[in-house]
Design an enzyme around this catalytic site. Sequence first.
Site, PDB file in Angstrom:
ATOM      1  N   CYS A 114       5.522  -4.481  28.289  1.00 12.77           N
ATOM      2  CA  CYS A 114       6.090  -4.898  29.575  1.00 12.77           C
ATOM      3  C   CYS A 114       5.150  -5.862  30.310  1.00 12.77           C
ATOM      4  O   CYS A 114       5.576  -6.599  31.193  1.00 12.77           O
ATOM      5  CB  CYS A 114       6.408  -3.688  30.434  1.00 12.77           C
ATOM      6  SG  CYS A 114       5.035  -2.572  30.610  1.00 12.77           S
ATOM      7  N   HIS A 121     -10.764 -11.535  23.088  1.00 11.59           N
ATOM      8  CA  HIS A 121      -9.544 -11.231  23.852  1.00 11.59           C
ATOM      9  C   HIS A 121      -8.846  -9.991  23.288  1.00 11.59           C
ATOM     10  O   HIS A 121      -8.479  -9.081  24.033  1.00 11.59           O
ATOM     11  CB  HIS A 121      -8.607 -12.439  23.833  1.00 11.59           C
ATOM     12  CG  HIS A 121      -7.345 -12.200  24.598  1.00 11.59           C
ATOM     13  ND1 HIS A 121      -7.298 -12.248  25.978  1.00 11.59           N
ATOM     14  CD2 HIS A 121      -6.077 -11.866  24.201  1.00 11.59           C
ATOM     15  CE1 HIS A 121      -6.072 -11.968  26.381  1.00 11.59           C
ATOM     16  NE2 HIS A 121      -5.319 -11.740  25.314  1.00 11.59           N
TER      17      HIS A 121
END
Lengths: 334, 261
Positions: free
Chosen positions: A50, A94
Amino acid sequence: MNIFCAGLNHRTTSLDIRERLALGTSEMEQLLKRFHHNDAISGAVMLSTCNRVELYAATLCPLRTLREFQVLLQERSGIEPLLYHHVTPAAVRHLFRVASGLDSMVLGETEIFGQVKKAYSFASQCGVTTRPLHRLFQHAFRVAKHVRTETQITRGASSVGSVAVELAEKIFGELAQCRVMILGAGDISERTARSLQSRGVRSIIVSNRHYEKAVTLAEEIGGMALHFDHWEKTIVDVDIIIGATGAPHAILTVEKLKPLLKQRHGRPLFIIDLAVPRDAEPAINQLEDVFLYDIDNLQQIAAESLTIRRQEVVRCESLIEEHVGKFLGWLHAK
Amino acid sequence: MEFLALLASTFFYFFSCCSTWLTFRKGQFHPGRFDLTAITLGVLCQSYFLLLRGQIEQACPIGTLPEILIFLSWAIGLFYIVIGSTYRVSLMGAFTAPLILALQTTALFLPRSLVSSKISSNPWIETHAAMSLIAFGSFGLACVAGLMFLIQKRQLKSQHPSPLFHHLPSILLLEKVTLRLLWLGFIFLSISFAAGFIAAPLVVDLKFYISLLVWGAYFLTLLGHQYHYLAMNRLAFLAIFIFLFALLILPGMRLFSHLLN
């Protein structure tokens, strides 16, 4: 071979765009296979939650991969998304930060770990991963575990609802046998009840001055509505009370609770008072087996947890940096 | 050889205490796993020590005060291994290891032949003594669980819990563990009483009365809680108090009568 990463997240893109770009499993499979047919890309993993949509790939040509990802997302949604992108070593860093919860909306949340794991298994099942990606993700899982155990980044709960759940678990242990009663049918009580419901509470009773509102909320959360005249008698049978009425004075008082507690035979009663003005008299916390927390207490605990988590970020980053170095060592030696 | 086994077990308990303290200071506490391993190794070494002593004495090795303390700490460790891992009572090891370490260190520093009274070859006497120590092992761990209950309850009542709160189990679990250990200890103590009565029904001395007092105190505590006369708070407090009372009075009495003789 470069490790490449591109995507968008809660910081770069608003929710209405993220929800248009979110990928289902069948779409993800198609996209992964399209990437796999690209000569420059040897392997790819897509992560869609989400809060983020990201592509991780082992590629010879990062810019071409970025352009292709952009086009694919544009084809699907009709909008040209603004993507960030990283190449080795930033892409490795990352992924390690994402898997460790450092890049999450709620700092240190652990749900993302499972989502990354799921994304990797899915790509593996589709047959689109290669050895460097396999090694990268396995390393990312190790880093996330390391960060979680060696630092306090996941310590405590960070929202009112999760603090309430944590406190309830420290009183009752498993919540499967707990009955919850909500007094007042507001948003905050609903959210807290849903948090408790997610831990499998046995039943939820909703009581409100306007019975219709109680019925509506009860239907929404799969609970039972109760006329406001009867809530006092029900205290004997419930374990958790969420107070969120708009009453101008305390409705849970020592005088009301004391005789009822005798009938509970020492079973703890957890009162979560989310109302302002408060629904519960502060003195009821002095009663044996009653645990009272008001909105200030809950917010303070959540804020402290977040402060501790923020203080831990530096330690997490340094652990991640160590692991990035190790992974790059392996990649270059390969 | 048996002394080496004893030293090794003390080392494991000491290591468990130090590691708990250091990791907790660093805020990296991962309760349970390490303590369970260290205490299991400690109990294994103690078992070897008791086995060797038993072979030497040709009887249950509880003839001297140090041996009694070692046997008691062994029983506490054994109950921890069963309870700690079964109920996943996080941090219980961190509370148990210091208690065992204290008992064992006392035993190490006491003269090894102190208050020597050869356990008679009567198996009922041996059963009586061993069951009694096993019962106190269970009561010892109930004391630990009771202490953890009181700490966690205080944390929850404070409305502003400290970091320790996150590592302690729920109060309902601690209540269950304390109660089960008290019942278990009570059953062993009753068996011990029965065995003692069969072995020597007519010996009614001060030790008998004190032991009866301890048995009665545990019985009334459990009965009071069973029929809701005694809140869990008080039960936890009594679990601590009665165990410490028995721990000080019973060996103390033995030492005192030994000195008088």
